[in-house]
Motif scaffolding. Sequence first.
Motif, PDB file in Angstrom:
ATOM      1  N   THR A  41      14.701 -21.054  30.913  1.00 53.59           N
ATOM      2  CA  THR A  41      15.330 -20.362  29.620  1.00 53.59           C
ATOM      3  C   THR A  41      14.915 -22.078  29.184  1.00 53.59           C
ATOM      4  N   THR A  44      18.939 -24.164  24.590  1.00 54.79           N
ATOM      5  CA  THR A  44      20.501 -24.008  25.115  1.00 54.79           C
ATOM      6  C   THR A  44      20.957 -24.342  24.224  1.00 54.79           C
ATOM      7  N   HIS A 353      23.622 -12.109  28.500  1.00 61.91           N
ATOM      8  CA  HIS A 353      23.768 -13.028  27.458  1.00 61.91           C
ATOM      9  C   HIS A 353      23.335 -11.434  26.573  1.00 61.91           C
ATOM     10  N   ASP A 374      26.746 -20.924  22.170  1.00 59.16           N
ATOM     11  CA  ASP A 374      25.426 -21.838  22.943  1.00 59.16           C
ATOM     12  C   ASP A 374      24.369 -20.902  22.846  1.00 59.16           C
ATOM     13  N   ARG A 376      20.338 -19.005  23.724  1.00 57.95           N
ATOM     14  CA  ARG A 376      19.607 -19.448  24.040  1.00 57.95           C
ATOM     15  C   ARG A 376      17.967 -19.027  23.915  1.00 57.95           C
ATOM     16  N   ILE A 378      14.936 -17.904  25.551  1.00 59.45           N
ATOM     17  CA  ILE A 378      14.822 -17.835  26.609  1.00 59.45           C
ATOM     18  C   ILE A 378      13.272 -16.722  26.708  1.00 59.45           C
TER      19      ILE A 378
END
Length: 383
Positions: A41, A44, A353, A374, A376, A378
């Motif tokens: 990740t 975020t 996710h 939230d 992300r 990745i």
Amino acid sequence: MHRYISLATLLLIFLVAGSAAAEPYFSPERTEPVENIRTTTLLTGLEHPWAMAWLPDGGLLITERTGRVRLLKEGELSTIPGAPEPLVYGQGGLLDIALHPDFEENRLVYFTLSTGTESANHTALARARYDGKRFVDAEVLFTASPAKSGGQHFGSRMAWLPDKTLVLSVGDGGNPPQRVDGMLAREQAQNPASHQGKLLHLKDDGSPAEPPAFAAQSAAPGLYTMGHRNIQGMAYDSLRGTLWVSEHAARTGDEINRIEPGRNYGWPKASWSKEYTLPMDVADHHSLPGMVDPVVVWKWRFAPSGLLVYTGDAFPSLKGNLIAGGLRSETIRFIELDGNGTVLGDRNLNMGHRVRDIRQGPDGLIYVLTDEDDGRLIRLEPR
């Protein structure tokens, strides 16, 4: 010499002439996991990120559906002002992003977005010039018609073709009982005079590309293909010289299609999808003459968004594969193709996710955006 055909020969001719096209590849809900990939990740706190594009200097542009464009450069995240302003409503907002093929000369960045009002809105194509600090001279180049109401099915992926024209997806307008111009919104996908439920072929100034894929005078300007529900994954395949799309069906029946200009892809007349509210199929047919069958079908709720044809060297075993993100499934599917584009099988990577976009980075690694409050960024890396 005999001047008649035997009954057996007639039967064989009938069976060959009347046989249906080969069924699509049905991606199983459970399959072997992809091996030797780890996830890292990088960011975020993104607000429903939708798409990304790399600048030549290594900076990464990320759109957020709420209207912001973020820049990740050398580990620092900032906001770039001046992007075109969207209607943020339902599934709409600031959506896809792509650099012009001649970006290093003209500095042009292209966006897809929803515009208008909650009761009369459109999928639109816009562009702006990036001066290194902000976007300037933002303008809307193209607006799909007719206007629709509600916040569903904007489509809104785009892909550049080798001749520097682009293909843009427009959704069908929404689920029943949603109506557009007096007909169920989904029926617009079979209306050649409407942009909804279509792929459009445009020049870089937003005008229709030539020659038209549909020659009929009644066809909407720029019409490239029809019979789509809501395409949210699109990738040009430089290895095979073709265009792939992934599109949402209703409840199950999501598809990957291989695009041929001027063709009809069936929705809602031919589909593997089921209705959301009734225990019945959307269509009376899975396949119909004159309509193109899908290459891949998910009979379970995958909800595709983001599509990539992998061409890098970081994952040699994935070269030439299709990589499709899933929103509801929270997974990524690695779909193995042979040199002609025939599906050989697929493998799974659980993400945990909602996967909104998948892109290959300049480093040959794979980058993923997740669609959440939230959100992300990745990175997929060799283990």
